[in-house]
Design an enzyme around this catalytic site. Sequence first.
Site, PDB file in Angstrom:
ATOM      1  N   LYS A  89     -17.237 -97.016  64.633  1.00  0.00           N
ATOM      2  CA  LYS A  89     -16.613 -98.337  65.048  1.00  0.00           C
ATOM      3  C   LYS A  89     -15.310 -98.405  64.209  1.00  0.00           C
ATOM      4  O   LYS A  89     -14.373 -99.100  64.752  1.00  0.00           O
ATOM      5  CB  LYS A  89     -17.510 -99.467  64.984  1.00  0.00           C
ATOM      6  N   LYS A 140     -14.169 -97.080  51.779  1.00  0.00           N
ATOM      7  CA  LYS A 140     -13.517 -98.140  52.152  1.00  0.00           C
ATOM      8  C   LYS A 140     -12.425 -98.813  51.331  1.00  0.00           C
ATOM      9  O   LYS A 140     -11.350 -99.046  51.718  1.00  0.00           O
ATOM     10  CB  LYS A 140     -14.713 -99.516  52.290  1.00  0.00           C
ATOM     11  N   LYS A 193     -15.681 -87.939  62.724  1.00  0.00           N
ATOM     12  CA  LYS A 193     -17.191 -88.912  63.048  1.00  0.00           C
ATOM     13  C   LYS A 193     -16.823 -90.009  63.974  1.00  0.00           C
ATOM     14  O   LYS A 193     -15.802 -90.773  63.587  1.00  0.00           O
ATOM     15  CB  LYS A 193     -17.615 -89.147  61.755  1.00  0.00           C
TER      16      LYS A 193
END
Length: 321
Positions: free
Chosen positions: A192, A110, A189
């Site tokens: 969302k 992140k 992968k």
Amino acid sequence: MRVLSGIQPSGALHIGNYFAMMGPMIRYQEEHDLFCFIVNYHALTTVTDPVKLKQETMGAVLDFLALGLDPDRSTFYVQGDVPEVCELTWVLNNHTPVGLLERAHSYKDKIAKGFSPHNGLFTYPVLMAADILLYQAGAVPVGKDQKQHLEITRDIAIKFNYAYGDTFVVPEPWIDENTAVIPGLDGQKMSKSYGNTLEIFGDEKTLKKKIMSIVTDSTPVEAPKDPDKCNVYKLISLFLSPAERQELAERYRAGGLGYGQVKKDLHARMWEYFAPYRAKRAELAADLGEVRRIMRKGAEKARNVAAVTLKDVREKVGLNY
Ligand code: ADP
Ligand code: TRP
């Protein structure tokens, strides 16, 4: 055995979620004591729009119920309806080495993607450990990306049990190698957060457009192709029987089959596969009052179990005086 897993309402649920987690969970309720929940506290780490969070949470609830999660047989709830998990998180924070969290891939990813690292993101795995340990789960079915989070949960449980005596069941991850990583439209992968998903309950036109945009190589139609290197093959395989998969692999290797044709077949298969669930979802969506009632009952069931663990933990760490 108690089998437990959760999913984030940070966007519409997709076939990666379905084949790796939701489908298996729904099947496990036949033989296990299933706990399944929508992790809206976790979603707060990335979703800052309250309207979106509310919508996605209700969307995920509808998805699970439509796909066959049985709220009478299983314990199905929204994480934020059981605030006890926050209390346990605080206690566990004091048994979680900072180094353990600094090594978390999801946190490092992140940051690499430009998120400013607030404390919620950093302690995300502790909240997840509390989700699992609060209910004394024996097994946690997840995709491969959650493996490290499960290791962190186990570490925390073992440390706590060592310090205060047996308190928590140390959970096992259940990761099915066949669906461990389902690829998205771009071959990464499916997630969302990468915008590369095929949504379970997306509308037909958008779905078709997305499927036609799946990245393939530029091998001409006539040439033989390697099915194992093709994202479209990997995705359509999820909807095929072993014999059908084998037959399609042979057609790839023989040449003469274009990716466009397989994409059309994938669309038809996927649309047909989810058709009965789509009807059920529309029915549920027409009575949200009833859905909210179901979720209140689920939270009550979960809170009764949570209370037992918390009582023990509070006593052990000395919060009761
Ligand atoms: P996303 O990455 O789309 O936000 P989540 O992190 O909410 O998905 O994951 C929910 C569950 O679905 C987890 O168990 C996760 O491991 C699994 N999962 C999500 N995407 C995939 C994928 N592409 N392949 C396999 N499992 C996945
Ligand atoms: N971190 C998980 C994910 O992104 C979601 C999650 C939260 C979870 N708490 C959990 C999964 C407890 C299993 C058990 O997919």
